[in-house]
Write a protein that holds these residues in place. Structure first.
Motif, PDB file in Angstrom:
ATOM      1  N   ALA A  43       0.851  -1.188   0.000  1.00 29.38           N
ATOM      2  CA  ALA A  43       0.000   0.000   0.000  1.00 29.38           C
ATOM      3  C   ALA A  43       0.886   1.238   0.000  1.00 29.38           C
ATOM      4  N   LEU A  44       0.522   2.221  -0.828  1.00 28.63           N
ATOM      5  CA  LEU A  44       1.298   3.453  -0.962  1.00 28.63           C
ATOM      6  C   LEU A  44       0.333   4.628  -0.956  1.00 28.63           C
ATOM      7  N   MET A  45       0.646   5.640  -0.152  1.00 23.26           N
ATOM      8  CA  MET A  45      -0.188   6.851  -0.094  1.00 23.26           C
ATOM      9  C   MET A  45       0.632   7.999  -0.645  1.00 23.26           C
ATOM     10  N   GLU A  46       0.134   8.641  -1.703  1.00 27.20           N
ATOM     11  CA  GLU A  46       0.880   9.718  -2.342  1.00 27.20           C
ATOM     12  C   GLU A  46      -0.099  10.753  -2.884  1.00 27.20           C
ATOM     13  N   ASN A  47       0.084  12.005  -2.504  1.00 29.82           N
ATOM     14  CA  ASN A  47      -0.752  13.109  -2.992  1.00 29.82           C
ATOM     15  C   ASN A  47      -2.249  12.833  -2.833  1.00 29.82           C
ATOM     16  N   GLY A  48      -2.633  12.270  -1.684  1.00 31.54           N
ATOM     17  CA  GLY A  48      -4.047  12.030  -1.432  1.00 31.54           C
ATOM     18  C   GLY A  48      -4.631  10.844  -2.167  1.00 31.54           C
ATOM     19  N   VAL A  49      -3.789  10.029  -2.805  1.00 33.38           N
ATOM     20  CA  VAL A  49      -4.273   8.835  -3.503  1.00 33.38           C
ATOM     21  C   VAL A  49      -3.629   7.608  -2.867  1.00 33.38           C
ATOM     22  N   LEU A  50      -4.467   6.688  -2.413  1.00 33.57           N
ATOM     23  CA  LEU A  50      -3.992   5.424  -1.857  1.00 33.57           C
ATOM     24  C   LEU A  50      -3.970   4.389  -2.968  1.00 33.57           C
ATOM     25  N   THR A  51      -2.817   3.734  -3.166  1.00 33.51           N
ATOM     26  CA  THR A  51      -2.706   2.664  -4.156  1.00 33.51           C
ATOM     27  C   THR A  51      -2.380   1.373  -3.419  1.00 33.51           C
ATOM     28  N   VAL A  52      -3.245   0.378  -3.579  1.00 36.27           N
ATOM     29  CA  VAL A  52      -3.023  -0.937  -2.974  1.00 36.27           C
ATOM     30  C   VAL A  52      -2.797  -1.932  -4.107  1.00 36.27           C
ATOM     31  N   THR A  53      -1.653  -2.622  -4.062  1.00 32.14           N
ATOM     32  CA  THR A  53      -1.307  -3.584  -5.107  1.00 32.14           C
ATOM     33  C   THR A  53      -1.317  -4.981  -4.509  1.00 32.14           C
ATOM     34  N   VAL A  54      -2.118  -5.860  -5.101  1.00 35.55           N
ATOM     35  CA  VAL A  54      -2.215  -7.251  -4.654  1.00 35.55           C
ATOM     36  C   VAL A  54      -1.670  -8.142  -5.769  1.00 35.55           C
ATOM     37  N   PRO A  55      -0.434  -8.660  -5.612  1.00 28.12           N
ATOM     38  CA  PRO A  55       0.160  -9.476  -6.676  1.00 28.12           C
ATOM     39  C   PRO A  55      -0.642 -10.760  -6.921  1.00 28.12           C
ATOM     40  N   LYS A  56      -0.622 -11.193  -8.183  1.00 26.89           N
ATOM     41  CA  LYS A  56      -1.291 -12.445  -8.540  1.00 26.89           C
ATOM     42  C   LYS A  56      -0.264 -13.577  -8.599  1.00 26.89           C
ATOM     43  N   GLN A  57      -0.728 -14.771  -8.335  1.00 31.63           N
ATOM     44  CA  GLN A  57       0.146 -15.933  -8.483  1.00 31.63           C
ATOM     45  C   GLN A  57       0.304 -16.230  -9.961  1.00 31.63           C
ATOM     46  N   GLU A  58       1.495 -16.710 -10.316  1.00 30.78           N
ATOM     47  CA  GLU A  58       1.719 -17.079 -11.707  1.00 30.78           C
ATOM     48  C   GLU A  58       0.803 -18.246 -12.036  1.00 30.78           C
ATOM     49  N   ALA A  59       0.226 -18.189 -13.235  1.00 32.06           N
ATOM     50  CA  ALA A  59      -0.600 -19.315 -13.670  1.00 32.06           C
ATOM     51  C   ALA A  59       0.297 -20.529 -13.833  1.00 32.06           C
ATOM     52  N   LYS A  60      -0.149 -21.641 -13.265  1.00 31.68           N
ATOM     53  CA  LYS A  60       0.673 -22.841 -13.335  1.00 31.68           C
ATOM     54  C   LYS A  60       0.629 -23.414 -14.740  1.00 31.68           C
ATOM     55  N   LYS A  61       1.808 -23.657 -15.263  1.00 30.86           N
ATOM     56  CA  LYS A  61       1.877 -24.295 -16.571  1.00 30.86           C
ATOM     57  C   LYS A  61       1.770 -25.793 -16.346  1.00 30.86           C
ATOM     58  N   PRO A  62       1.098 -26.500 -17.254  1.00 29.52           N
ATOM     59  CA  PRO A  62       0.988 -27.948 -17.067  1.00 29.52           C
ATOM     60  C   PRO A  62       2.376 -28.598 -17.064  1.00 29.52           C
ATOM     61  N   ASP A  63       2.579 -29.508 -16.142  1.00 30.40           N
ATOM     62  CA  ASP A  63       3.855 -30.204 -16.027  1.00 30.40           C
ATOM     63  C   ASP A  63       3.834 -31.373 -16.996  1.00 30.40           C
ATOM     64  N   VAL A  64       4.565 -31.215 -18.077  1.00 30.96           N
ATOM     65  CA  VAL A  64       4.576 -32.251 -19.114  1.00 30.96           C
ATOM     66  C   VAL A  64       5.819 -33.090 -18.963  1.00 30.96           C
ATOM     67  N   LYS A  65       5.615 -34.382 -18.894  1.00 26.90           N
ATOM     68  CA  LYS A  65       6.729 -35.305 -18.758  1.00 26.90           C
ATOM     69  C   LYS A  65       6.671 -36.301 -19.901  1.00 26.90           C
ATOM     70  N   ALA A  66       7.773 -36.402 -20.627  1.00 26.88           N
ATOM     71  CA  ALA A  66       7.811 -37.337 -21.765  1.00 26.88           C
ATOM     72  C   ALA A  66       7.970 -38.759 -21.232  1.00 26.88           C
ATOM     73  N   ILE A  67       7.179 -39.639 -21.790  1.00 25.79           N
ATOM     74  CA  ILE A  67       7.240 -41.053 -21.424  1.00 25.79           C
ATOM     75  C   ILE A  67       7.916 -41.808 -22.566  1.00 25.79           C
ATOM     76  N   GLU A  68       8.930 -42.525 -22.195  1.00 25.61           N
ATOM     77  CA  GLU A  68       9.638 -43.296 -23.221  1.00 25.61           C
ATOM     78  C   GLU A  68       8.746 -44.449 -23.687  1.00 25.61           C
ATOM     79  N   ILE A  69       8.695 -44.607 -24.973  1.00 28.04           N
ATOM     80  CA  ILE A  69       7.861 -45.681 -25.555  1.00 28.04           C
ATOM     81  C   ILE A  69       8.779 -46.872 -25.842  1.00 28.04           C
ATOM     82  N   SER A  70       8.461 -47.975 -25.245  1.00 32.94           N
ATOM     83  CA  SER A  70       9.295 -49.163 -25.475  1.00 32.94           C
ATOM     84  C   SER A  70       8.649 -50.032 -26.555  1.00 32.94           C
ATOM     85  N   GLY A  71       9.446 -50.909 -27.123  1.00 31.19           N
ATOM     86  CA  GLY A  71       8.901 -51.813 -28.142  1.00 31.19           C
ATOM     87  C   GLY A  71       9.806 -51.913 -29.335  1.00 31.19           C
TER      88      GLY A  71
END
Length: 127
Positions: A99-127
């Motif tokens: 929260a920051l107060m400057e020149n009569g204006v209060l600014t409140v910043t609420v950070p967002k969590q990074e969107a989780k990227k899908p965890d992709v794991k390659a599966i070795e194909i046998s045969g």
């Protein structure tokens, strides 16, 4: 965008200045709230978190001390308490709010969590 504005917490004889205007914008990184609080010092304003996800912005503008020799011709500046509540979404970092107060204006910043990227794991194909 849901916001809960409740003024029942304050006694009726206290004038509530409901004209405390708050802008809420969402950027890719954060939710940003800006409130116009002209004439208030940061010591007269509170920013709190309620129930883990509700942002509270409150404060009080005191009535000027009256001098018995003064004659008031006009009183337009509101005084009293104000309270605004905003329910935040789940993807915010409540422990990193700034929260920051400057020149009569209060600014409140609420950070967002990074969107989780899908965890992709390659599966070795046998045969």
């Amino acid at each position: 965008m849901e916001h809960l504005g409740s003024f029942q917490e304050f006694p009726q004889e206290t004038s509530v200045f409901v004209n405390t205007r708050v802008d809420w914008k969402e950027t890719p990184e954060a939710h940003v709230f800006k409130a116009d609080l002209p004439g208030l010092r940061k010591e007269e304003v509170k920013v709190e978190v309620e129930d883990d996800r509700v942002l509270l912005i409150s404060g009080e503008r005191n009535v000027e001390k009256e001098d018995k020799n003064d004659t008031w011709h006009r009183v337009e500046r509101s005084s009293g308490k104000f309270l605004r509540r905003f329910r935040l979404p789940e993807n915010v970092k409540m422990d990193q709010i700034k929260a920051l107060m400057e020149n009569g204006v209060l600014t409140v910043t609420v950070p967002k969590q990074e969107a989780k990227k899908p965890d992709v794991k390659a599966i070795e194909i046998s045969g």
